[in-house]
Scaffold this motif. Structure first.
Motif, short mmCIF file in Angstrom:
data_model
loop_
_atom_site.label_atom_id
_atom_site.label_comp_id
_atom_site.label_asym_id
_atom_site.label_seq_id
_atom_site.Cartn_x
_atom_site.Cartn_y
_atom_site.Cartn_z
N THR A 1 -13.75 -6.28 0.36
CA THR A 1 -15.11 -6.69 0.70
C THR A 1 -15.76 -5.75 1.70
O THR A 1 -16.93 -5.39 1.56
CB THR A 1 -15.10 -8.13 1.27
OG1 THR A 1 -14.27 -8.93 0.44
CG2 THR A 1 -16.48 -8.70 1.32
N ASP B 1 -17.65 -7.75 -8.96
CA ASP B 1 -16.36 -8.17 -8.44
C ASP B 1 -15.57 -8.82 -9.56
O ASP B 1 -16.12 -9.55 -10.36
CB ASP B 1 -16.60 -9.18 -7.31
CG ASP B 1 -15.34 -9.44 -6.51
OD1 ASP B 1 -14.38 -8.66 -6.66
OD2 ASP B 1 -15.31 -10.42 -5.75
N HIS C 1 -18.97 -14.01 -0.59
CA HIS C 1 -19.38 -12.64 -0.32
C HIS C 1 -20.64 -12.62 0.54
O HIS C 1 -20.77 -11.84 1.47
CB HIS C 1 -19.68 -11.90 -1.62
CG HIS C 1 -18.44 -11.39 -2.30
ND1 HIS C 1 -17.49 -10.65 -1.66
CD2 HIS C 1 -18.03 -11.50 -3.58
CE1 HIS C 1 -16.53 -10.33 -2.52
NE2 HIS C 1 -16.83 -10.84 -3.69
MG MG Z 1 -12.31 -10.19 -2.49
#
Ligand code: MG
Ligand code: ADP
Length: 679
Positions: A288, A382, A318
């Motif tokens: 991240t 992602d 996120h």
């Molecule tokens: Mg992650």
């Protein structure tokens, strides 16, 4: 020569040609390229070392006068004693009484058959008179159809080889053959069909494996090259000073792996080519923050960035972590998901179009037609394996030619990464931040369930939370697996009045899923009974215990993903695998889980145990089919072939010289040169 029809071979008439056609054999060349799927091994073996019931070939001297018994019409049994090495054994022939005349004492024979150790007897399947010739070590066995038999097919092959000798084009240029000491096409074909000895076979195989993998890699590398040349990307001129300041205010030091990966991504951003990069990192390796740095870089150059996650929970997660990082830096960031309220959504879309929002995080909601960017420069997705190709394309097309980074926590073994993501550049975070506590993993039998519950309760009493993972949500007649609903009811009964138990599975409407997940995150649910839907990315640092039911039903990669849901906070965490595996392989997997913590090593192990087909799941594997090459055993060759191909496509002589003509032709036919294939 190469395109002569198979009917030019003696003995192949119209009918046989039909059968051959079913095997994909039309021309003589197809026949030659139809390789055996195994070999009968006639190498001499020492009878003393041959296990019971195994095929064996020996050289022997007849010691006794054969005895023949007749057992009804056309049925006979001939028995003779022979000396092999220093041992006398019996050889039995069925229905070949006529051999009696030739098997006189003192005669040397080479006989093959099945060895009965207890009776010291070989039941012969073939016999040759005289000492063994080496050229008979291996006999090819082909996959055949209809009434085509091995011996007949071998005769066709023999003829085809003799016809073709010196006539077939050599696909591999001399330079390459000399570099790796590869057999010529003629020698290799001879060796793959009728090897002189074990080494001949090995060398023949080596040549064809290399050839196959080189062709495959040439397609990938040519595709990459064409793309790079044709697709104009954006050169994102980020502000290095600002970027350094941003990195400076992160509350921890980046690991070396993170630094390296950040550099690789930034180099791509700055280059005028389009980034097409895969970022791999084990769970908890800190992807991240890398994404945040890259997005920030893009913002300093005046472009917008987007991050797309597969679920709302992940998008929110996120958003929360990026917001806290971006706020001090003055970056405008927004969250857009399916549950964003209409009014708010409208506002976000307006600000996005004007360019006021610099970074947007979201789910599929980001790819709706009315989402318009001002100047999209960079897209991160992602857990890319959860997104379809089409969705990624739509998002990409919203920008000019945005750079694209795919993040995944599924460690992909090197060899599979080369094959399935060959067209991408790959960055790997292969290091965890210092000071992580290893998750203690135990494998228990189902009978030990109560011991496991006791351990779970200890954790719950300390204020921690737990996951209980069940493989399926409904009873299935076919497979005997625990039913998530049943487990949920059971645990709820047991913990009544003490701990809250929640249920989560794929059949729940997504709203309800989110509610359950949120309640777990907020600590309102203490034990979450769930199917594998929690697998990806969910971060609940207070969860320190995981129980996985029927753990042997999962692959190693998936178990590792699941296990990564605990151990995310400061607490010592535990993972208990409850399983009574029936196969050796299942036992092996359970052991690997308790011994290995590194996702990449587990992935390699998984690949080794289950083979490439099962690694990704059969249907979605996207793995190419190879005739001879085996991705697990031939991965070194694969790497060599990749490096060679990558150099060749940028080498003038490859595009010019006569020697490379066949490789070029193959490339043209594959469509790789026009860049036809997309993702
Ligand atoms: Mg992650
Ligand atoms: P993942 O790769 O699984 O997405 P995350 O990015 O969620 O991992 O990071 C996991 C945790 O580790 C986060 O709490 C993050 O803040 C922390 N982290 C990331 N990088 C470092 C680092 N270099 N040092 C210490 N902690 C880090």
């Amino acid at each position: 020569m190469e395109f002569e029809p198979v009917t030019n071979i003696k003995g192949v008439g119209a009918e046989t040609a039909e059968t051959l056609k079913e095997l994909g054999i039309h021309h003589v060349q197809d026949l030659l390229m139809y390789f055996p799927f195994r070999y009968e091994d006639f190498r001499l073996k020492d009878i003393v070392e041959t296990p019971h019931n195994e095929q064996v070939t020996i050289e022997a001297r007849v010691e006794s006068v054969p005895v023949v018994f007749f057992m009804g019409k056309n049925k006979s049994r001939l028995q003779v004693s022979v000396l092999t090495g220093r041992h006398i054994v019996k050889v039995v022939f069925f229905n070949q009484h006529y051999l009696k005349e030739r098997l006189t004492p003192g005669t040397i024979i080479t006989v093959s058959g099945k060895w009965n150790r207890a009776r010291q007897t070989i039941t012969a399947s073939s016999v040759k008179f005289g000492p063994k010739e080496q050229s008979q070590d291996f006999e090819p066995v082909y996959r055949l159809k209809g009434n085509l038999h091995q011996n007949r097919f071998r005769k066709f092959m023999r003829q085809a080889l003799d016809l073709a000798k010196g006539e077939l084009p050599e696909n591999l240029p001399r330079e390459i053959r000399e570099r790796y000491k590869l057999l010529s096409i003629d020698e290799a074909l001879e060796g793959i069909h009728f090897p002189k000895d074990a080494n001949h076979l090995k060398q023949a195989r080596r040549r064809f494996v290399y050839e196959e993998l080189l062709m495959f890699q040439l397609r990938i590398q040519a595709l990459r090259k064409t793309r790079k040349e044709n697709e104009k990307g954006i050169a994102i001129q980020y502000d290095l000073k600002k970027l350094k300041e941003f990195i400076g205010q992160i509350p921890f030091e980046l690991t070396n792996a993170q630094k390296r990966v950040v550099n690789e991504i930034c180099r791509d951003l700055k280059s005028p080519y389009r980034m097409n990069r895969l970022l791999q990192g084990d769970v908890g390796s800190g992807k991240t923050i890398v994404a945040a740095i890259a997005l920030y870089a893009c913002v300093t150059a005046g472009y917008q960035g987007a991050l797309m996650a597969p679920t709302e929970i992940l998008a929110e997660q996120h958003f929360a972590s990026l917001e806290s990082l971006f706020q001090p830096a003055g970056v405008n960031i927004a969250l857009l998901t399916g549950s964003t309220k209409t009014k708010e959504r409208k506002q976000i879309l307006e600000r996005l179009e004007k360019g006021e929002i610099q970074v947007i995080i979201g789910t599929h909601a980001l790819i709706q037609p009315d989402v318009v960017f001002h100047q999209l420069g960079f897209v991160i997705t992602d857990e890319q394996h959860r997104f379809g190709v089409e969705q990624r394309r739509i998002l990409r097309d919203k920008g000019m030619h945005p750079d694209v980074l795919f993040m995944t926590a599924t460690p992909i073994p090197r060899t599979l990464a080369i094959t399935t993501f060959g067209e991408m550049d790959v960055s790997v975070i292969d290091e965890l931040p210092a000071g992580r506590k290893q998750i203690e993993t135990h494998w228990l039998k189902k009978e030990q369930f109560h011991a496991c519950l006791a351990k779970m309760e200890t954790e719950l009493k300390k204020g921690r939370q737990a996951y209980v993972i069940c493989p399926l949500i409904e009873e299935s007649e076919k497979i005997d697996v625990q039913n998530a609903v049943e487990v949920y009811e059971q645990l709820r009964g047991m913990f009544q009045g003490r701990f809250e138990v929640g249920l989560m599975h794929g059949r729940l409407p997504s709203e309800e899923k989110d509610q359950v997940m949120r309640a777990f995150k907020d600590g309102k649910i203490h034990v979450l009974v769930s199917t594998t839907v929690v697998e990806v990315g969910v971060n609940v640092p207070n969860a320190s215990f995981m129980l996985i039911y029927d753990a042997d039903r999962f692959g190693l990669a998936q178990l590792h993903q699941l296990r990564g849901r605990v151990g995310r906070g400061d607490y010592q965490s535990y993972c208990v695998l409850l399983a009574n595996p029936k196969s050796e392989e299942g036992i092996e997997r359970m052991k690997s889980m308790t011994e290995l913590a590194d996702g990449f090593r587990l992935a390699e192990k998984d690949l080794e145990l289950r083979g490439p087909g099962d690694f990704f799941g059969k249907r979605q594997s996207g793995l190419p089919e190879f005739k001879l090459a085996d991705l697990v055993h031939d991965y070194r060759v694969l790497e060599v072939a990749r490096d060679d191909a990558a150099k060749l496509v940028y080498d003038e002589k490859f595009w010019r010289d006569e020697e490379y003509k066949y490789l070029r032709k193959m490339l043209e036919e594959s469509g790789a040169l026009s860049g036809e294939r997309i993702d």
